[in-house]
Write an enzyme that holds these catalytic residues in place. Structure first.
Site, short mmCIF file in Angstrom:
data_model
loop_
_atom_site.label_atom_id
_atom_site.label_comp_id
_atom_site.label_asym_id
_atom_site.label_seq_id
_atom_site.Cartn_x
_atom_site.Cartn_y
_atom_site.Cartn_z
N TYR A 1 31.07 -27.42 -8.94
CA TYR A 1 30.26 -27.90 -7.81
C TYR A 1 31.10 -28.80 -6.89
O TYR A 1 31.11 -28.62 -5.67
CB TYR A 1 29.05 -28.67 -8.35
CG TYR A 1 28.12 -29.23 -7.31
CD1 TYR A 1 27.13 -28.42 -6.71
CD2 TYR A 1 28.19 -30.56 -6.91
CE1 TYR A 1 26.26 -28.94 -5.76
CE2 TYR A 1 27.32 -31.08 -5.96
CZ TYR A 1 26.36 -30.27 -5.39
OH TYR A 1 25.50 -30.80 -4.44
N LYS B 1 31.97 -28.09 -3.02
CA LYS B 1 31.56 -29.02 -1.98
C LYS B 1 32.76 -29.62 -1.24
O LYS B 1 32.66 -30.01 -0.07
CB LYS B 1 30.67 -30.11 -2.56
CG LYS B 1 29.30 -29.60 -3.02
CD LYS B 1 28.50 -29.05 -1.85
CE LYS B 1 27.13 -28.55 -2.29
NZ LYS B 1 26.36 -27.97 -1.15
N1 LIG Z 1 19.64 -33.60 -3.73
C1 LIG Z 1 20.79 -34.22 -3.70
O1 LIG Z 1 20.88 -35.35 -4.19
C2 LIG Z 1 21.99 -33.58 -3.06
C3 LIG Z 1 23.15 -34.34 -2.99
C4 LIG Z 1 24.29 -33.80 -2.39
C5 LIG Z 1 24.24 -32.53 -1.85
N2 LIG Z 1 23.11 -31.79 -1.91
C6 LIG Z 1 23.13 -30.44 -1.33
O2 LIG Z 1 22.09 -30.28 -0.39
C7 LIG Z 1 21.65 -28.92 -0.37
C8 LIG Z 1 20.16 -28.87 -0.65
O3 LIG Z 1 19.95 -29.43 -1.94
P1 LIG Z 1 18.52 -29.81 -2.52
O4 LIG Z 1 18.69 -31.04 -3.30
O5 LIG Z 1 17.49 -29.73 -1.45
O6 LIG Z 1 18.36 -28.62 -3.57
P2 LIG Z 1 17.10 -27.79 -4.04
O7 LIG Z 1 17.46 -27.19 -5.34
O8 LIG Z 1 15.88 -28.64 -3.93
O9 LIG Z 1 17.04 -26.66 -2.92
C9 LIG Z 1 18.08 -25.71 -2.82
C10 LIG Z 1 17.57 -24.51 -2.06
O10 LIG Z 1 18.60 -23.52 -2.04
C11 LIG Z 1 18.00 -22.28 -2.37
N3 LIG Z 1 18.96 -21.34 -2.94
C12 LIG Z 1 19.57 -21.39 -4.15
N4 LIG Z 1 20.32 -20.29 -4.34
C13 LIG Z 1 20.20 -19.54 -3.21
C14 LIG Z 1 20.72 -18.30 -2.79
N5 LIG Z 1 21.55 -17.58 -3.58
N6 LIG Z 1 20.40 -17.83 -1.57
C15 LIG Z 1 19.57 -18.54 -0.76
N7 LIG Z 1 19.01 -19.71 -1.11
C16 LIG Z 1 19.33 -20.21 -2.32
C17 LIG Z 1 16.90 -22.64 -3.36
O11 LIG Z 1 15.97 -21.60 -3.54
C18 LIG Z 1 16.35 -23.88 -2.71
O12 LIG Z 1 15.39 -23.58 -1.74
C19 LIG Z 1 22.48 -28.19 -1.43
O13 LIG Z 1 23.60 -27.57 -0.81
C20 LIG Z 1 22.93 -29.34 -2.34
O14 LIG Z 1 24.08 -29.02 -3.06
C21 LIG Z 1 21.97 -32.29 -2.51
#
Ligand SMILES: NC(=O)c1ccc[n+]([C@@H]2O[C@H](COP(=O)([O-])OP(=O)(O)OC[C@H]3O[C@@H](n4cnc5c(N)ncnc54)[C@H](O)[C@@H]3O)[C@@H](O)[C@H]2O)c1
Length: 250
Positions: free
Chosen positions: A151, A155
Site C-alpha cells: 500500500y 501510494k
Molecule cells: N480513510 C483513510 O484514513 C485514508 C487515508 C489515506 C488515504 N486514503 C485513500 O483514500 C481513498 C478512499 O479511501 P476510503 O477510506 O474512502 O476507502 P473506502 O474503502 O471507504 O472506499 C474505497 C472505495 O473504492 C472502491 N473500490 C475498491 N476497489 C475498486 C475497484 N477495483 N474499482 C473501483 N472502485 C473500487 C470501493 O468500492 C469503495 O467505494 C483510497 O484511495 C484510500 O487509499 C484513505
C-alpha cells in the site's frame, strides 16, 4: 450541458462519496463510479434529491477496457471530462512473510494503475482549466506502514504519477494534484483487516494534534478547492490533510 463533468472512482462510500456529494452540491454533473452498484446508485439519488445532477456507472478500475469504454462515452457525450477524482483504493493488511505476487499486484492494480486507467483516456479531450486529483496517503508521502508495504509503495507511486502528469500537461492548462489524507473515519480505516480498525483508531486519536480522526467531508473540501479556479497556479503538489499528525512530535 454547461455544468462541469466530474468523474469520481470509488464514489459509493467513504471519501469518494463525500467528494461526489460536495461536487453535486456546487452544481457540477457528477459521474459516480464504483464496483459497489447499490452504494453508487444511492449516492446519485442523494445528489439528485438535493437538487444536483449525477449518474452512476459500474466501473472496476482494474479493467482498462471498461475504463476506456466509460471515458470514451463521456468524451463523446460531453466533449471531455473537466475534473477527475482518482479515489478508488484498497488497503490490505499483509505481513511481508505472507506477501505473494498476486497480493502485491492486486494493490498496485487498484491503487496505482487504476488511476492511470481513468486518466489516460480522458487526457486527450480535457480542456484548459481541467483538473485531476489523485488520492495518495500519509503512508505514501511520509510514513512507512508495517504489514502494508504494498500500500505504501502504491501510494508513493501515486506521487510520481501526479508530478509526471503535472509537468507533462502544465502547458495544456491541465492541473494535476493529490491529497494525502491522515486517519479519516471511513470503512477502510475502521476495518482492522484493511487499516487501523476501531481499537487502533481510538488509541491513535490522542496522538493526532487535533485529537480526532478526520471526516470524509474534510478531504472532499480540499479536493473541491484543488479542482477550483482558486487553485489555478497549483499543480504537481500533494496536500497533506491529517489534523497535524505528520508535523506533530509524537
Ligand atoms: N480513510 C483513510 O484514513 C485514508 C487515508 C489515506 C488515504 N486514503 C485513500 O483514500 C481513498 C478512499 O479511501 P476510503 O477510506 O474512502 O476507502 P473506502 O474503502 O471507504 O472506499 C474505497 C472505495 O473504492 C472502491 N473500490 C475498491 N476497489 C475498486 C475497484 N477495483 N474499482 C473501483 N472502485 C473500487 C470501493 O468500492 C469503495 O467505494 C483510497 O484511495 C484510500 O487509499 C484513505
Amino acid at each position: 450541458m454547461n455544468k462541469r463533468i466530474v468523474l469520481i472512482t470509488g464514489a459509493g462510500i467513504g471519501i469518494g462519496r463525500a467528494a461526489a456529494l460536495t461536487f453535486g452540491a456546487q452544481g457540477d454533473h457528477v459521474i459516480v463510479t464504483d464496483v459497489l452498484d447499490d452504494k453508487g446508485a444511492e449516492v446519485v439519488t442523494e445528489i439528485q434529491a438535493a437538487g444536483g445532477s449525477a449518474e452512476f456507472h459500474h466501473l472496476d478500475v482494474t479493467s482498462t477496457e471498461a475504463a476506456d469504454a466509460l471515458v470514451g462515452d463521456l468524451n463523446t457525450r460531453f466533449g471531455g471530462v473537466d475534473v477527475i477524482v482518482a479515489n478508488a483504493g484498497i488497503a490490505l493488511r499483509v505481513p511481508m512473510s505472507e506477501m505473494t505476487d498476486e497480493t502485491w499486484h492486486k494493490t498496485m492494480d487498484v491503487d496505482l494503475y487504476g488511476m492511470l486507467r481513468v486518466i489516460r483516456p480522458a487526457l486527450p479531450a480535457m480542456k484548459e482549466g481541467a483538473s485531476i486529483i489523485c488520492l495518495s496517503s500519509i503512508m505514501g508521502t511520509s510514513y512507512g506502514w508495517d504489514e502494508h508495504v504494498h500500500y505504501s509503495t502504491a501510494k508513493s507511486g501515486v506521487i510520481g504519477l501526479i508530478r509526471g502528469l503535472a509537468v507533462e500537461f502544465a502547458d495544456k492548462g491541465i492541473r494535476v494534484n493529490g491529497v494525502a489524507p491522515g486517519y479519516i473515519r471511513t470503512a477502510q480505516l475502521l476495518n482492522p483487516g484493511h487499516s487501523l480498525g476501531p481499537d487502533a483508531a481510538e488509541i491513535a486519536s490522542p496522538y493526532i494534534p487535533m485529537k480526532r480522526l478526520g471526516e470524509p467531508a474534510e478531504i472532499a473540501n480540499v479536493i473541491k478547492f484543488l479542482a477550483s479556479d482558486d487553485a489555478s497556479y497549483l499543480t504537481g503538489q500533494v496536500i497533506t490533510v491529517d489534523g497535524g499528525l505528520t508535523p506533530g512530535r509524537y
